[in-house]
Write an enzyme that holds these catalytic residues in place. Structure first.
Site, PDB file in Angstrom:
ATOM      1  CG  HIS A 170       9.251 -14.550 -14.477  1.00 26.09           C
ATOM      2  ND1 HIS A 170      10.204 -13.868 -13.754  1.00 26.09           N
ATOM      3  CD2 HIS A 170       9.659 -15.847 -14.509  1.00 26.09           C
ATOM      4  CE1 HIS A 170      11.155 -14.705 -13.377  1.00 26.09           C
ATOM      5  NE2 HIS A 170      10.848 -15.907 -13.810  1.00 26.09           N
ATOM      6  CD  GLU A 234      10.959 -23.909  -7.875  1.00 31.35           C
ATOM      7  OE1 GLU A 234      11.849 -23.239  -7.323  1.00 31.35           O
ATOM      8  OE2 GLU A 234      11.030 -24.281  -9.070  1.00 31.35           O
ATOM      9  CD  GLU A 290       4.914  -5.816  -9.632  1.00 27.44           C
ATOM     10  OE1 GLU A 290       4.557  -6.816  -8.978  1.00 27.44           O
ATOM     11  OE2 GLU A 290       5.551  -5.898 -10.704  1.00 27.44           O
TER      12      GLU A 290
END
Length: 493
Positions: A170, A234, A290
């Protein structure tokens, strides 16, 4: 499945790269973590959707970081598909297939007893000189960033009702001496759902952030539903990739585990009922660069993590990445390839030869599907495969379909197929009004009046395959097959 190899940590990964000519460089020249460090690596090896000039180059270690005596920062470890292949012991073109097999054969993590490498040095928030800004050499990627960002933090949390675990990367920004902001994309990550449920219960959510770990963990953590639904840890993908379980250790100040051989671990709690303005200290209006190549707007709805402690290895190595770089393409794109390949292989075995989530799409927006038509009834199945790909990974926006003689990893070859095998009036399939990704600035009503809300897109298939009954007309020029190393051995070392 790949065989277990000697890579099981950041340090062993760096040791492997040192043995590969041209894959790792180090500098002792002092660098400022505020924009300068990322600015240097932009030229050295960022690649991806980073503003030009950039390129795919070696990973890099900065040994002298301004304001952080003794700290080192590693960047670009995964910013090359060739490096990822070496680190996972796999042909780079088969990485998606390797990860798909790993998802289907998980090895669960284990909690180990005794002192862990990540806890050799301990700093508690109750210490009077505790300060995240000084303890964690997190870079500021650009002068516009909201603040120093932890871009490769493996966030690990537990659902308050079910007890299932999840690891996810995150966006984490240092906001104070013992505070981080964490950005949850609405409806897209499991830890966000865990935080929401904890908030409903009026509880804090214990969370660990492990930085500087085995690359298998970093890539495995990027899987998303439906491939890894809520309840699928995961970390078990990384276990399958290595052939042995990821080792966890109990945190010192919270009821949570962390990755035992991480370089840094931040222990904290997500606070219910509190939100953070991401740029509250800088007031830039922006967050950080991003993956689409744009600097995202600062969020006014980040959640707050109250930090309880930071633990590290001795002489820890901070690991970071640039959001739009090729490193993001590796981490996000290869699991996407695995998700697409797995779903289509189950539906129509043997037809999909390979998948590439290209750099131009940041590993999320764009996929190239290499499809073989074996019999007349396969005509049209290539478009069915594209529809399955859209369902396997909702953030996909564009899919290019190519034949088996086209290298799906070479965008020049893909565009060649588009120019010689594609007609816009019959080979474009549009699916308007579908939820995609909010970080694409064109997914907005201001760009298309038919879009009802930001984040909705027109998904599009570009069918660049030859119609089955026309295949005889589209043979590529045939060259002699031989081994060129007989003539130029140095070129193929």
């Amino acid at each position: 499945m790949s065989e277990t190899n000697e890579v099981n940590s950041l340090r062993s990964a760096l040791d492997l790269l040192r043995s590969m000519p041209g894959q790792l460089i180090e500098t002792d020249v002092e660098v400022d973590p505020a924009a300068e460090l990322a600015g240097v690596y932009r030229y050295v090896g960022a690649g991806g959707t980073v503003q030009r000039p950039t390129r795919e180059g070696p990973a890099m270690i900065f040994n002298t970081v301004k304001g952080h005596p003794g700290a080192r920062v590693a960047i670009g470890l995964l910013a090359s598909r060739r490096r990822v292949g070496a680190l996972l012991g796999c042909d780079p073109k088969d990485l998606g297939k390797l990860l798909w097999r790993s998802v289907d054969n998980p090895i669960q993590p284990v909690v180990v007893d005794g002192p862990a490498p990540c806890q050799e040095v301990v700093y508690r928030a109750s210490d009077p000189d505790f300060d995240l800004y000084k303890l964690v050499p997190a870079p500021t990627n650009t002068p516009d960033d909201a603040g120093p960002y932890i871009t490769l933090g493996m966030c690990y949390a537990t659902h308050p009702d079910t007890g299932v675990h999840d690891v996810t990367i995150h966006r984490l920004c240092i906001q104070g001496r013992d505070e981080l902001s964490i950005f949850f994309t609405p409806g897209a990550r499991h830890i966000g759902a865990m935080a929401e449920r904890a908030e409903q219960l009026g509880q804090r959510l214990p969370i660990s952030v492990s930085i500087g770990v085995d690359p298998a963990i970093e890539i495995g953590s990027c899987f998303e539903p439906p491939t890894t639904p809520l309840g699928y840890d995961e970390l078990s993908v990384a276990g399958a990739l290595r052939g042995h379980p990821v080792e966890l250790t109990q945190c010192l100040t919270i009821n949570q585990c962390a990755i035992a051989n991480a370089e840094y671990v931040i222990e904290g709690e997500v606070i219910p009922g509190e939100r953070v303005v991401e740029d509250q200290n800088s007031h830039t209006g922006y967050a950080m660069p991003e993956f689409p190549g744009y600097t995202g707007p600062a969020s006014a709805q980040c959640w707050k993590i109250k930090v309880k402690a930071v633990t590290t290895r001795r002489d820890p190595i901070m690991q970071t990445c640039i959001g739009p770089s090729e490193e993001h393409v590796s981490m996000a794109g290869i699991p996407t390839e695995a998700s697409i390949y797995g779903m289509i292989e189950k539906a129509m075995p043997g037809r999909l030869q390979n998948v590439y989530c290209a750099s131009a799409g940041g590993g999320k927006f764009m996929a190239v599907l290499q499809f073989v038509k074996r019999v007349p009834s396969d005509e049209g199945r290539q478009r069915q495969a594209a529809l399955l790909a859209f369902s396997a990974f909702s953030e996909l926006k564009h899919i290019f379909l190519v034949d088996e003689d086209v290298d799906c990893f070479d965008m020049s070859d893909v565009l060649w197929a588009m120019n010689t095998r594609f007609q816009g009036d019959v080979d474009v399939v549009t699916i308007p009004g579908v939820r995609c990704h909010p970080l694409d600035p064109s997914n907005d009503p201001t760009c298309d009046p038919s879009i009802r809300d930001h984040g909705i897109a027109c998904k599009t298939i570009f069918d660049c395959t030859v119609p089955f009954d026309q295949k005889a007309r589209f043979h590529r020029a045939r060259f002699m097959e031989l081994d060129p190393t007989h003539w130029v051995p140095d070129l193929y070392e």
